[in-house]
Design a protein around this motif. Structure first.
Motif, PDB file in Angstrom:
ATOM      1  N   MET A 125       1.988  14.174 -13.900  1.00 31.30           N
ATOM      2  CA  MET A 125       0.852  14.759 -14.623  1.00 31.30           C
ATOM      3  C   MET A 125       0.794  16.258 -14.418  1.00 31.30           C
ATOM      4  O   MET A 125       0.499  17.028 -15.351  1.00 31.30           O
ATOM      5  CB  MET A 125      -0.446  14.097 -14.159  1.00 31.30           C
ATOM      6  CG  MET A 125      -0.579  12.640 -14.574  1.00 31.30           C
ATOM      7  SD  MET A 125      -2.081  11.861 -13.954  1.00 31.30           S
ATOM      8  CE  MET A 125      -3.313  12.814 -14.822  1.00 31.30           C
ATOM      9  N   LYS A 126       1.065  16.700 -13.200  1.00 33.23           N
ATOM     10  CA  LYS A 126       1.086  18.144 -12.943  1.00 33.23           C
ATOM     11  C   LYS A 126       2.170  18.830 -13.759  1.00 33.23           C
ATOM     12  O   LYS A 126       1.959  19.920 -14.317  1.00 33.23           O
ATOM     13  CB  LYS A 126       1.303  18.399 -11.457  1.00 33.23           C
ATOM     14  CG  LYS A 126       0.088  18.114 -10.589  1.00 33.23           C
ATOM     15  CD  LYS A 126       0.376  18.458  -9.136  1.00 33.23           C
ATOM     16  CE  LYS A 126      -0.854  18.202  -8.266  1.00 33.23           C
ATOM     17  NZ  LYS A 126      -0.574  18.521  -6.840  1.00 33.23           N
ATOM     18  N   MET A 127       3.329  18.187 -13.861  1.00 31.44           N
ATOM     19  CA  MET A 127       4.418  18.774 -14.638  1.00 31.44           C
ATOM     20  C   MET A 127       4.042  18.849 -16.115  1.00 31.44           C
ATOM     21  O   MET A 127       4.291  19.875 -16.786  1.00 31.44           O
ATOM     22  CB  MET A 127       5.684  17.954 -14.446  1.00 31.44           C
ATOM     23  CG  MET A 127       6.280  18.042 -13.045  1.00 31.44           C
ATOM     24  SD  MET A 127       7.730  16.985 -12.844  1.00 31.44           S
ATOM     25  CE  MET A 127       8.826  17.701 -14.054  1.00 31.44           C
ATOM     26  N   VAL A 128       3.418  17.770 -16.661  1.00 31.29           N
ATOM     27  CA  VAL A 128       3.001  17.777 -18.068  1.00 31.29           C
ATOM     28  C   VAL A 128       1.940  18.846 -18.299  1.00 31.29           C
ATOM     29  O   VAL A 128       1.977  19.587 -19.299  1.00 31.29           O
ATOM     30  CB  VAL A 128       2.483  16.380 -18.469  1.00 31.29           C
ATOM     31  CG1 VAL A 128       1.865  16.430 -19.869  1.00 31.29           C
ATOM     32  CG2 VAL A 128       3.613  15.361 -18.425  1.00 31.29           C
ATOM     33  N   PHE A 129       0.965  18.939 -17.370  1.00 32.72           N
ATOM     34  CA  PHE A 129      -0.091  19.944 -17.511  1.00 32.72           C
ATOM     35  C   PHE A 129       0.496  21.359 -17.503  1.00 32.72           C
ATOM     36  O   PHE A 129       0.123  22.216 -18.332  1.00 32.72           O
ATOM     37  CB  PHE A 129      -1.097  19.773 -16.376  1.00 32.72           C
ATOM     38  CG  PHE A 129      -2.194  20.798 -16.387  1.00 32.72           C
ATOM     39  CD1 PHE A 129      -3.227  20.737 -17.319  1.00 32.72           C
ATOM     40  CD2 PHE A 129      -2.199  21.846 -15.476  1.00 32.72           C
ATOM     41  CE1 PHE A 129      -4.227  21.690 -17.335  1.00 32.72           C
ATOM     42  CE2 PHE A 129      -3.194  22.797 -15.487  1.00 32.72           C
ATOM     43  CZ  PHE A 129      -4.219  22.716 -16.419  1.00 32.72           C
ATOM     44  N   GLN A 142       1.559   9.152  -6.042  1.00 28.04           N
ATOM     45  CA  GLN A 142       2.087  10.498  -5.845  1.00 28.04           C
ATOM     46  C   GLN A 142       3.070  10.876  -6.958  1.00 28.04           C
ATOM     47  O   GLN A 142       3.053  12.007  -7.449  1.00 28.04           O
ATOM     48  CB  GLN A 142       2.777  10.588  -4.488  1.00 28.04           C
ATOM     49  CG  GLN A 142       1.824  10.507  -3.303  1.00 28.04           C
ATOM     50  CD  GLN A 142       2.549  10.567  -1.975  1.00 28.04           C
ATOM     51  OE1 GLN A 142       3.772  10.632  -1.940  1.00 28.04           O
ATOM     52  NE2 GLN A 142       1.793  10.528  -0.890  1.00 28.04           N
ATOM     53  N   LYS A 143       3.890   9.898  -7.376  1.00 23.80           N
ATOM     54  CA  LYS A 143       4.832  10.170  -8.457  1.00 23.80           C
ATOM     55  C   LYS A 143       4.089  10.451  -9.757  1.00 23.80           C
ATOM     56  O   LYS A 143       4.432  11.394 -10.495  1.00 23.80           O
ATOM     57  CB  LYS A 143       5.768   8.981  -8.618  1.00 23.80           C
ATOM     58  CG  LYS A 143       6.838   9.190  -9.667  1.00 23.80           C
ATOM     59  CD  LYS A 143       7.747   7.979  -9.755  1.00 23.80           C
ATOM     60  CE  LYS A 143       8.810   8.190 -10.833  1.00 23.80           C
ATOM     61  NZ  LYS A 143       9.708   7.004 -10.955  1.00 23.80           N
ATOM     62  N   MET A 144       3.046   9.637 -10.055  1.00 23.87           N
ATOM     63  CA  MET A 144       2.271   9.865 -11.280  1.00 23.87           C
ATOM     64  C   MET A 144       1.565  11.207 -11.229  1.00 23.87           C
ATOM     65  O   MET A 144       1.485  11.922 -12.239  1.00 23.87           O
ATOM     66  CB  MET A 144       1.252   8.728 -11.455  1.00 23.87           C
ATOM     67  CG  MET A 144       1.881   7.374 -11.757  1.00 23.87           C
ATOM     68  SD  MET A 144       0.656   6.045 -11.840  1.00 23.87           S
ATOM     69  CE  MET A 144      -0.353   6.613 -13.198  1.00 23.87           C
ATOM     70  N   ARG A 160       0.826  -1.206   0.000  1.00 24.06           N
ATOM     71  CA  ARG A 160       0.000   0.000   0.000  1.00 24.06           C
ATOM     72  C   ARG A 160       0.863   1.259   0.000  1.00 24.06           C
ATOM     73  O   ARG A 160       0.581   2.235  -0.710  1.00 24.06           O
ATOM     74  CB  ARG A 160      -0.916  -0.009   1.229  1.00 24.06           C
ATOM     75  CG  ARG A 160      -1.974   1.109   1.227  1.00 24.06           C
ATOM     76  CD  ARG A 160      -2.737   1.123   2.528  1.00 24.06           C
ATOM     77  NE  ARG A 160      -1.858   1.433   3.632  1.00 24.06           N
ATOM     78  CZ  ARG A 160      -1.485   2.686   3.948  1.00 24.06           C
ATOM     79  NH1 ARG A 160      -1.918   3.704   3.228  1.00 24.06           N
ATOM     80  NH2 ARG A 160      -0.689   2.886   4.974  1.00 24.06           N
ATOM     81  N   SER A 161       1.936   1.219   0.780  1.00 25.98           N
ATOM     82  CA  SER A 161       2.836   2.376   0.824  1.00 25.98           C
ATOM     83  C   SER A 161       3.506   2.594  -0.531  1.00 25.98           C
ATOM     84  O   SER A 161       3.616   3.733  -1.005  1.00 25.98           O
ATOM     85  CB  SER A 161       3.897   2.175   1.914  1.00 25.98           C
ATOM     86  OG  SER A 161       3.303   1.997   3.174  1.00 25.98           O
TER      87      SER A 161
END
Length: 432
Positions: A367-371, A361-363, A353-354
């Motif tokens: 995604m935030k960086m790509v956006f 969190q990495k994905m 789970r961890s």
């Protein structure tokens, strides 16, 4: 209702913790079921079984004494174990050639007390500190300790490991000359070389040459030097189940470090007619076993009566393991912690789970960086289009201004009755 309560009690609880290691530990603790016995089972006799096994097998203890000649190392060892382990030394003639190197001498003896057998090995270092130039005089001592570690490691790697002989040094009694000042540079250097490989126990030799005030100030200077050079000396471990008496006893022993000791193998008679081990002087008698005279009793108590097993455990679990790990890493070997590891489902589930949360969190970050990158590119294109529109607008506006100006000029010419085209421009080619 009872079934519901039992089902709720048996249902696994969910563990949430930011630190995976703490969460795994909590999950492991959840699997420990504590029950109060309703009757006698019998496993309370395990200490008795261990006692019978240990007495039947016997014990061994290896101690090394390090110090300059004439500090009473042999006498103190004989006094500690109350036996003539070292034979009386013969006086050597002045013409006899003295060895130029430090030698290593080992003496072993089987001693028995109240049915308990102990295989005692004392390693002496004659010649240490006896030369004018003592540089590298600690090399034979360090190499001997490491060779014993290597020999034990070699026995562990054999196919048959049933009869492993433990020749590792469990304690080093380091003798300090009673100068009353501080540690000598040689003492500091040797202790720095040894403290990561053995349990170091410093003692002040021949303490009867100093007064009580001189011993107190000398101990303070020695401890200050040890703390300044970050030298680790052996300290008795503390356990949660120790009672107040044991804690106070251990604290009293450690308060005497470094131990100011006096050795004596002969008995003398005191003024009141008692037979004691000690030394007779013109001014009185030094009793070895009297705590008001020296710290010999506390040294023997820590070395033999209360902390012998702790010395052996610390040697095996810490000092030897550190040496073994450094040696294997130096050979290019790495430890795989997953080998022979018992899998706990709850711990495994918590670890997965961890890892899954960390992956999410990495994905999310990616995604935030790509956006953000797409938004920045779109904004850049919009700014470029806006600049192009503004430039085209300015160009069209300038063109309209020129046309308006030309029409105004033509209107003025018509009103004044002048020709629209000037004579000098009639022959020019024009699309109009």
């Amino acid at each position: 209702m009872n079934r519901v309560a039992n089902a709720q009690a048996a249902a696994p609880a969910t563990i949430t913790h930011k630190d995976p290691k703490m969460a795994a530990q909590a999950a492991n603790d959840m699997n420990i079921v504590r029950r109060k016995l309703t009757g006698y089972v019998g496993f309370a006799n395990l200490p008795n079984q261990w006692h019978r096994k240990s007495v039947r097998k016997g014990f061994n203890f290896n101690v090394m004494v390090v110090g300059e000649s004439g500090l009473g190392k042999s006498t103190l060892v004989n006094t500690l174990f109350n036996t003539s382990l070292y034979p009386p030394k013969e006086r050597k003639p002045p013409s006899l050639d003295i060895s130029k190197t430090v030698s290593i001498q080992s003496i072993s003896a089987d001693i028995e007390e109240n049915g308990v057998r102990l295989r005692l090995t004392v390693v002496d270092t004659p010649g240490f500190g006896d030369f004018i130039n003592n540089d590298e005089s600690w090399d034979p001592i360090v190499k001997n300790i490491e060779q014993r570690f290597d020999a034990y490691h070699e026995q562990e790697n054999k196919v048959n490991r049933m009869n492993i002989v433990d020749n590792r040094i469990h304690a080093v009694v380091f003798f300090i000359q009673p100068t009353g000042h501080s540690l000598k540079p040689l003492d500091v250097e040797v202790m720095k070389k040894l403290h990561t490989k053995v349990n170091l126990i410093p003692v002040i030799a021949k303490a009867d040459t100093l007064t009580d005030e001189e011993i107190g100030s000398f101990k303070a200077r020695i401890l200050a030097d040890i703390a300044h050079h970050r030298i680790q000396i052996f300290e008795g471990p503390r356990y949660e189940l120790d009672d107040e008496e044991t804690v106070a006893e251990n604290a009293e022993i450690m308060s005497k470090v470094p131990f100011a000791v006096v050795g004596a193998n002969t008995e003398v008679s005191t003024a009141d007619g008692r037979k004691v081990r000690g030394r007779r002087y013109p001014w009185g008698i030094i009793e070895v076993d009297n705590e008001e005279h020296c710290d010999f009793v506390k040294l023997r108590q820590m070395l033999i009566r209360t902390h012998m097993e702790e010395l052996k455990e610390h040697t095996n679990n810490m000092l030897y393991e550190n040496y073994r790990s450094e040696k294997l890493i130096g050979m290019g070997r790495k430890q795989d912690m997953s080998v022979f590891k018992e899998v706990n489902p709850a711990v495994k589930q918590e670890e997965e789970r961890s890892l899954h949360e960390a992956k999410l969190q990495k994905m999310e970050m990616e995604m935030k960086m790509v956006f953000q990158q797409k938004v920045a590119e779109k904004e850049s294109k919009l700014r470029q289009s806006e600049e192009e529109l503004y430039a085209r607008h300015r160009e069209m506006k300038e063109q309209l201004e020129r046309q308006k100006q030309e029409l105004e000029e033509k209107k003025t010419r018509i009103e004044q009755g002048r020709p629209i085209e000037e004579k000098g421009k009639r022959n020019k080619f024009s699309l109009r």
